[in-house]
Design a protein around this motif. Sequence first.
Motif: not given
Length: 314
Positions: A220-225, A252-260, A243-246, A229-236
């Motif tokens: 996830a943290i490697r995916s931030v890069g 300058g991107v978004r991040s979100s935890a997720f559960l179905v 440290g990922v959200a920070e 800008p403005g993109g989103i990481l959804v961590a399933v």
Amino acid sequence: MKAITQQTFGGPEVLVVSEVDRPTPIQTEVLVRVHAAGVNPVDWKSRAGGGMAGVLGDPPFILGWDVSGVVEEVGFGVTTVKPGDEVYGMPWFPRAASAYAEYVTAPSRHFALKPANISHVEAAALPLAVLTAWQALVDTAHVSAGQRVLVHAAAGGVGHLAVQIAKAKGAYVIGTASAGKHEFLKSIGADEVVDYTAVRFEDVVSDVDVVIDLVGGDNAIRSVGVLKPGGILVAVPSGLQEGVAEAAAKAGVRSSAFLVEPDGAALTEIAGLVADGKIKVRIEAVLPLEDAGKAHELGEAGRSTGKIVLSVVE
């Protein structure tokens, strides 16, 4: 009725065939005769004491959330389905649905009519995985035509459905997978495939609008890069690691935890895509209900492409 129960946490050997009372639907619920039940990573994680074990509580319990079958009885107030209807769904998640059994009960709106062009085995392989992919891409990331989407573990149960959903929404799709699975991913619409065993994905992928991380760990943290800008990481899996959200906010991107979640309305929309041939589920193996332990062994080996299903009705 026959069901697969466990009396203790442990390995696949704790899954045993048992006779248990058949459930009875209350108001707004349906009784479904299970024809097939899907097997997912959360199943074997919960069996061992992880996954949703904290929600299920201590054994004994019956695992499983993916169901395809026929409505046998409806409770007062049900208007969406009737006895004889073929349905599929992921009822109750993360509470116990007890899908490894001959019958289940759940609210009628946790189900949708099964796509007519696929079997119960194929339908049972879909709900948890396809809803995970749908809710991550459509409801959380709001993927749209022309966007670039990176799907990690793209050949897995959730991943191969995420590839197809993103393509159905008009996105350009990049998937990570070992080399042996590249042709499969291209056959279901992936525009680019990256062999994560040969290169670091962040060295060859950039300017991505959406990342669906189905791997976890430092992925996830490697995916931030790689996000624009403005993109989103959804961590399933397992939510956002420390440290990922920070890191995302700093970039300058978004991040979100997720559960179905259960979603009969989404399954109805997905059924339309299945009927149109835009979503096809890959079945790795079909085993009888009695072989639930073997199904878990196969899944835990981590080499499956697509889904594993238990057949309950021949």
